[in-house]
Write a protein that holds these residues in place. Structure first.
Motif, short mmCIF file in Angstrom:
data_model
loop_
_atom_site.label_atom_id
_atom_site.label_comp_id
_atom_site.label_asym_id
_atom_site.label_seq_id
_atom_site.Cartn_x
_atom_site.Cartn_y
_atom_site.Cartn_z
N TYR A 65 21.78 18.59 -4.10
CA TYR A 65 21.98 17.40 -4.94
C TYR A 65 22.99 17.73 -6.04
O TYR A 65 22.70 18.48 -6.96
N LEU A 66 24.18 17.14 -5.93
CA LEU A 66 25.31 17.53 -6.78
C LEU A 66 25.48 16.67 -8.02
O LEU A 66 26.01 17.13 -9.03
N GLY A 67 25.06 15.41 -7.98
CA GLY A 67 25.21 14.54 -9.15
C GLY A 67 25.31 13.08 -8.76
O GLY A 67 25.16 12.72 -7.59
N VAL A 68 25.56 12.23 -9.77
CA VAL A 68 25.70 10.79 -9.56
C VAL A 68 27.16 10.41 -9.80
O VAL A 68 27.73 10.75 -10.83
N GLU A 69 27.76 9.73 -8.82
CA GLU A 69 29.17 9.34 -8.91
C GLU A 69 29.30 7.82 -9.07
O GLU A 69 28.66 7.05 -8.34
N PRO A 70 30.13 7.37 -10.02
CA PRO A 70 30.40 5.93 -10.10
C PRO A 70 31.34 5.51 -8.98
O PRO A 70 32.21 6.29 -8.54
N ILE A 71 31.21 4.29 -8.52
CA ILE A 71 32.14 3.72 -7.54
C ILE A 71 32.86 2.57 -8.25
O ILE A 71 32.22 1.62 -8.71
N THR A 72 34.14 2.70 -8.35
CA THR A 72 34.95 1.73 -9.12
C THR A 72 35.94 1.03 -8.19
O THR A 72 35.84 1.11 -6.97
N GLY A 73 36.90 0.32 -8.78
CA GLY A 73 37.90 -0.40 -8.00
C GLY A 73 37.41 -1.79 -7.63
O GLY A 73 36.73 -2.46 -8.41
N ARG A 74 37.75 -2.23 -6.39
CA ARG A 74 37.33 -3.54 -5.89
C ARG A 74 36.41 -3.35 -4.70
O ARG A 74 36.40 -2.29 -4.05
N PRO A 94 32.18 0.53 -13.37
CA PRO A 94 31.50 0.85 -12.11
C PRO A 94 31.05 -0.41 -11.37
O PRO A 94 30.47 -1.33 -11.96
N LEU A 95 31.35 -0.46 -10.09
CA LEU A 95 30.78 -1.49 -9.22
C LEU A 95 29.39 -1.07 -8.76
O LEU A 95 28.51 -1.91 -8.54
N GLU A 96 29.23 0.23 -8.59
CA GLU A 96 28.01 0.77 -8.00
C GLU A 96 27.92 2.24 -8.34
O GLU A 96 28.87 2.82 -8.91
N PHE A 97 26.80 2.86 -8.02
CA PHE A 97 26.61 4.29 -8.21
C PHE A 97 26.08 4.91 -6.92
O PHE A 97 25.39 4.25 -6.14
N ALA A 98 26.41 6.17 -6.72
CA ALA A 98 25.96 6.86 -5.51
C ALA A 98 25.49 8.27 -5.87
O ALA A 98 26.06 8.93 -6.74
N VAL A 99 24.46 8.70 -5.19
CA VAL A 99 24.01 10.09 -5.29
C VAL A 99 24.91 10.92 -4.39
O VAL A 99 25.04 10.65 -3.19
N PHE A 127 27.38 -6.19 -1.28
CA PHE A 127 27.05 -4.79 -0.96
C PHE A 127 27.60 -4.41 0.41
O PHE A 127 28.15 -3.32 0.60
N GLU A 128 27.46 -5.31 1.37
CA GLU A 128 27.96 -5.04 2.72
C GLU A 128 29.48 -4.89 2.72
O GLU A 128 30.04 -4.04 3.43
N ARG A 129 30.19 -5.69 1.91
CA ARG A 129 31.64 -5.57 1.79
C ARG A 129 32.01 -4.22 1.17
O ARG A 129 32.99 -3.58 1.59
N LEU A 130 31.22 -3.80 0.18
CA LEU A 130 31.48 -2.52 -0.47
C LEU A 130 31.31 -1.37 0.54
O LEU A 130 32.14 -0.45 0.59
N ILE A 131 30.26 -1.42 1.32
CA ILE A 131 30.02 -0.37 2.32
C ILE A 131 31.16 -0.32 3.32
O ILE A 131 31.63 0.76 3.71
N GLU A 132 31.65 -1.49 3.69
CA GLU A 132 32.78 -1.54 4.62
C GLU A 132 34.01 -0.88 3.99
O GLU A 132 34.75 -0.14 4.65
N GLY A 133 34.21 -1.13 2.69
CA GLY A 133 35.33 -0.50 2.00
C GLY A 133 35.19 1.01 1.91
O GLY A 133 36.18 1.75 1.95
N ALA A 162 39.02 6.01 0.09
CA ALA A 162 38.12 5.72 -1.02
C ALA A 162 37.62 6.99 -1.72
O ALA A 162 37.04 6.91 -2.80
N TYR A 163 37.87 8.15 -1.13
CA TYR A 163 37.27 9.39 -1.62
C TYR A 163 38.32 10.30 -2.24
O TYR A 163 39.47 10.35 -1.79
#
Length: 525
Positions: free
Chosen positions: A92-101, A113-118, A16-22, A28-29
């Motif tokens: 509150y706009l929606g839920v976005e998948p986070i993909t890639g590495r 999806p690796l993760e999801f974000a609000v 999770f910490e590596r993902l946040i760093e990415g 990424a956006y």
């Protein structure tokens, strides 16, 4: 507190910490992101990117929440959107998948999806109530927003278990479980005293708690309503970041929700505005029955804050300076909670005066000096007939100003005054009290409860009274509908205070400047 993994395949804390760093990389956006800013809480990471904010849930299990699987994190992201759109639909706009590495993530990208974000609309941090000065007008707007919200949200099903005495007491005791390991010596003894008081009060109030559940006061609330979760965006009151992760913490008594914001205002140095919020909220909803539970819930809410600090203190990466600051903050919340357990000696305060004499204005001004709750006959009379305070009585079915309607109104005021006094607040009963038969039951109530009674005899010349009523009717901004005809009838039928009542009376001429501090001393001694 260390995170616990869910036991199966899933995101580890290091991953999770590596993902946040990415995600700190603007690439990424799918939109212009600029410099990425990160905000961390004990349960989430928020990334501020351009015009948007992305909130990710940490893969942790803290007992009162469990985010240890991707499936659970996705579910709670969806819940966060559903629940928070009730009070902040534009945010509150929606839920976005986070993909890639992990090292090269993509927000909203294709693939597994690796993760999801609000995904939220971003707003300036100085829009937060915790970062801006508060005003009476703003507090009134917040009270009106909260009252309207509480009126429309769902009521807990009777067989749900939410709001039962065990469901109320459980989270309260859980707070102490988290806090105890952080304290030693005298502070540990203070916590045990607060825990004992909480058990005693919850047991004594169990029938009242049950009655609240049976009468529909357990609702799907926001759950975490304090200044840090309220913002003024485009001049609108926006209440966000409600509790999605634990239904038992949001299916609660509405007075518990109110208690959190009141506690927060008091802790932040706004006791007068806290009283104003409470009075405005109660005037709109009429829920004076919740007041006997207010101190219990204020202690609970202070301990919720203390628990969050305790969790932070238990984290390994906390620096020495941060630990010292958090320790002081924890001690401050302990002291605040202890203050709520101190018995108070309330006074029953009755106004007595003709229409236009200034009774309501005087009562409202007194609230800046007294820990009191004002109840108005003009408001409660209309409520009995299903009308809002500012509604025209012509909209009612039947005449709301008959002798029978007046008798019902004063009986309602008497019941509300009892609840206010039992809760330890001064009760300011704002009514004309023209007849001895109206005043007598209130004096008897004071005797029954062992509290003092004071009568504020509010006076002004007749010419001033008629002028004030005419001005007020033209302005059309008051619950009172009294006019010259009403005043003439009062002048013809009023019954003066008895000799015994005059010993309780304090005369106030509202055509002169009133020394409110001196008046408060005269009321309470």
């Amino acid at each position: 507190m260390s995170a616990k993994n869910g036991g199966g395949p899933g995101m580890q804390q290091t991953d999770f910490e590596r993902l946040i760093e990415g995600l700190r990389d603007a690439r990424a956006y799918p939109h212009a992101a600029g410099r990425i800013e990160a905000i961390e809480t004990h349960i989430s990471q928020i990334l501020l990117a351009g015009d948007f904010a992305y909130k990710l849930k940490k893969p942790v299990n803290l007992g009162f929440l469990d985010f240890t699987t991707l499936e659970r994190r996705k579910f709670f992201c969806d819940e966060e959107i559903r629940l928070n759109r009730r009070l902040a639909p534009a945010l509150y706009l929606g839920v976005e998948p986070i993909t890639g590495r992990l090292t090269q993530p993509r927000v909203g990208g294709a693939g597994e999806p690796l993760e999801f974000a609000v995904k939220m609309r971003r707003f300036p941090q100085d829009a937060l109530l915790s970062r801006r000065p508060l005003t009476a007008e703003l507090v009134d707007r917040i009270a009106e927003r909260v009252a309207a919200f509480h009126d429309r949200i769902p009521v807990a099903p009777s067989d749900s278990g939410y709001g039962s005495p065990p469901a109320v007491l459980g989270p309260m005791l859980d707070n102490f479980t988290h806090i105890r390991p952080c304290l030693t010596g005298r502070d540990r003894a203070r916590i045990e005293d607060l825990a004992a008081w909480t058990r005693t009060q919850a047991t004594a109030l169990a029938p009242h708690i049950d009655r609240r559940r049976e009468t529909g006061h357990i609702r799907e609330c926001h759950g975490d309503m304090h200044r840090g979760n309220i913002a003024i965006v485009d001049d609108e009151v926006v209440i966000f970041d409600g509790i999605e992760f634990n239904p038992g913490l949001r299916w609660i008594d509405t007075v518990s929700e109110v208690a959190f914001l009141i506690m927060d205002l008091e802790e932040s140095g706004y006791p007068v505005l806290a009283r104003r919020f409470l009075n405005r909220y109660l005037q709109i909803r009429g829920d004076y029955d919740g007041l006997p539970l207010l101190d219990l819930y204020k202690v609970y809410r202070a301990m919720v804050r203390a628990k969050v600090i305790a969790i932070r203190l238990g984290q390994d990466h906390l620096g020495a300076d941060e630990a010292t600051t958090d320790g002081r903050e924890l001690a401050r919340y302990l002291a605040l909670a202890e203050g709520y357990t101190t018995p108070r000696t309330p006074v029953l305060i009755l106004t007595h005066g003709l229409s236009g004499s200034g009774k309501s204005s005087l009562a409202a001004a007194l609230l800046e000096h007294l820990d009191g709750v004002q109840i108005r006959s003009d408001v409660e009379r209309k409520r009995l007939f299903g009308l809002s305070a500012d509604a025209d009585s012509a909209a009612a079915v039947g005449n709301i100003y008959t002798d029978g309607a007046s008798t019902r109104t004063y009986q309602r005021l008497l019941e509300q005054a009892r609840q206010i006094l039992i809760a330890g607040h001064h009760a300011l009963v704002d009514a004309a009290f023209m007849r001895q038969a109206q005043r007598g039951p209130f004096r008897e109530l004071a005797v029954q409860l062992g509290c003092r009674c004071r009568i504020l005899s509010v006076q002004a010349p007749e010419s001033v009274l008629y002028q004030r009523l005419a001005d007020r009717r033209r302005a059309g901004r008051d619950a009172s509908e009294a006019d010259g005809r009403v005043l003439a009838a009062q002048l013809a039928t009023r019954e003066p205070l008895t000799v015994a009542e005059r010993t309780l009376s304090i005369e106030v001429d509202t055509t002169q400047a009133v020394d409110l501090s001196d008046l408060c001393v005269r009321i309470t001694v």
